[in-house]
Design an enzyme around this catalytic site. Structure first.
Site, PDB file in Angstrom:
ATOM      1  CG  ASN A  22     -43.384  44.927  91.551  1.00 56.61           C
ATOM      2  OD1 ASN A  22     -44.259  44.864  92.293  1.00 56.61           O
ATOM      3  ND2 ASN A  22     -42.218  45.178  91.862  1.00 56.61           N
ATOM      4  CG  ASN A  55     -39.482  43.577  99.056  1.00 56.32           C
ATOM      5  OD1 ASN A  55     -39.421  42.772  99.768  1.00 56.32           O
ATOM      6  ND2 ASN A  55     -40.865  44.194  98.625  1.00 56.32           N
ATOM      7  CD  GLU A 113     -38.098  45.508  91.113  1.00 57.96           C
ATOM      8  OE1 GLU A 113     -39.207  45.898  90.790  1.00 57.96           O
ATOM      9  OE2 GLU A 113     -37.369  45.882  92.059  1.00 57.96           O
ATOM     10  CB  CYS A 128     -40.039  49.703  95.891  1.00 57.11           C
ATOM     11  SG  CYS A 128     -38.524  49.415  96.772  1.00 57.11           S
ATOM     12  CE  LYS A 153     -40.597  49.076  91.628  1.00 51.95           C
ATOM     13  NZ  LYS A 153     -40.020  48.005  92.519  1.00 51.95           N
ATOM     14  CD  GLU A 160     -41.494  46.080  95.471  1.00 44.36           C
ATOM     15  OE1 GLU A 160     -40.575  46.064  96.338  1.00 44.36           O
ATOM     16  OE2 GLU A 160     -40.987  46.444  94.176  1.00 44.36           O
TER      17      GLU A 160
HETATM   18  N1  CDV Z   1     -37.992  47.059  95.305  1.00 43.32           N
HETATM   19  C1  CDV Z   1     -37.127  48.028  94.809  1.00 43.32           C
HETATM   20  O1  CDV Z   1     -37.711  48.546  94.022  1.00 43.32           O
HETATM   21  N2  CDV Z   1     -36.083  48.002  95.575  1.00 43.32           N
HETATM   22  C2  CDV Z   1     -34.947  49.178  95.077  1.00 43.32           C
HETATM   23  C3  CDV Z   1     -33.505  49.061  95.382  1.00 43.32           C
HETATM   24  C4  CDV Z   1     -32.997  47.892  94.506  1.00 43.32           C
HETATM   25  C5  CDV Z   1     -32.782  50.144  95.428  1.00 43.32           C
HETATM   26  C6  CDV Z   1     -35.359  50.758  95.896  1.00 43.32           C
HETATM   27  O2  CDV Z   1     -35.752  51.746  95.146  1.00 43.32           O
HETATM   28  O3  CDV Z   1     -35.553  50.605  97.293  1.00 43.32           O
END
Ligand code: CDV
Length: 308
Positions: A111, A198, A147, A173, A128, A47
């Site tokens: 994203n 991330n 975000e 993510c 996303k 990501e």
């Molecule tokens: N980049 C993300 O979406 N990170 C989230 C953190 C904030 C919990 C994740 O679900 O990994």
């Protein structure tokens, strides 16, 4: 036609806030070459792969924010990735912050992840949907997760594309924590899900869970793979980035839910697995044969809006 695809997951170590795109792209091209040298036909990056994870900072100046966004793909800075893929004959995918103008003239920011074929053509795009974090500066946090401030919820649903000998979906993510994400892809008979992340080790709203971050990462990706009979490639941006520790755990997961390859470091690293796409049938035709066993009439609550 062989239904085996050699897939590389290309984990990235930390990216500094002032690291130029050209340096990151050079790192990615190096990983792509390593992957191709090990027989990979597809290389998956994380990501927001081109920059540091900028939602950790509160910013109000839109010009400063927009420095982290791409307005064209490829651009002169990202073109070396596309050229390397063509040169090496590999497909690849990566995430980036997308700034675009829609048909009404409105500027939109997403994203985004894209899949690019070995001819350099963009084959698929995903924006996303599950945006974690908050909108405003919260000074009790050691770092922000903005975000919700910097991105809109994706407007493309969860597409699955016929590409590279199989049916491919993407998610990003936080999406991986939601069974609905994988089920939306599974219902479209996805055989491969590409997923970058991330994830900070420290989760400020529930710090007691910090020691569970790696466990939860694999738990939800392995469950998503098994419950939908799909290969999953989960790729981290890892390591200590601008003082914030990010988990690694990049892995390739079989449709049985088993991890078949896993990174051992928190830096730039490539892992490779030969993925037999026909193995999806073992699950999709049997224990999770949706046509035979799902009971959608009983699942109404899943799509109802719950106000509290
Ligand atoms: N980049 C993300 O979406 N990170 C989230 C953190 C904030 C919990 C994740 O679900 O990994």
């Amino acid at each position: 036609m062989s239904r085996r695809l050699v897939i590389a997951a290309a984990q990235l170590g930390p990216i500094a806030r002032d690291e130029p795109r050209s340096d990151v792209v050079a790192r990615m091209v190096g990983l792509m070459r390593t992957a191709a040298g090990r027989g990979a036909e597809l290389v998956v990056f994380p990501e927001l792969a081109l920059t540091t994870f900028f939602p950790r900072w509160f910013m109000e100046d839109q010009t400063e924010i927009d420095r982290f966004f791409e307005t064209e793909m490829p651009s002169s800075e990202t073109l070396p990735l596309f050229n390397a893929a063509k040169d090496l004959g590999v497909a690849f995918s990566f995430g980036y912050a997308e700034k675009t103008v829609d048909e009404t003239g409105k500027t939109r920011r997403f994203n985004t992840s894209i899949l690019i074929g070995s001819d350099g053509e963009i084959l698929a795009k995903y924006r996303k949907i599950h945006l974690p974090g908050h909108n405003e500066h919260e000074d009790w946090r050691p770092f922000q997760h903005l975000e919700k401030r910097y991105f809109e919820v994706g407007d493309m649903g969860f597409p699955v594309s016929e590409a590279l000998k199989c049916r491919i979906g993407m998610c990003i993510c936080n999406d991986r924590r939601w069974p609905e994400t994988f089920r939306m892809l599974g219902l479209q008979k996805a055989e491969l899900v590409l997923l970058g992340y991330n994830t900070p080790v420290h989760y400020p709203p529930a710090p007691d869970h910090d020691h569970l971050q790696d466990f939860h990462n694999h738990l939800c990706m392995q469950a998503g793979a098994y419950q939908n009979g799909t290969w999953v490639v989960g790729v981290a941006k890892a390591g200590c980035e601008e003082g914030c520790d990010l988990i690694g755990g990049t892995c390739i997961i079989a449709p049985t839910g088993e991890i078949v390859a896993k990174c051992a470091t928190l830096g730039d690293e490539v892992i490779v697995a030969e993925c037999d796409l026909d193995r999806c049938r073992e699950i999709q035709d049997n224990i999770f044969n949706f046509a035979h066993h799902r009971q959608p009439d009983q699942y109404g609550l899943l799509t109802e809006k719950i106000s509290s």
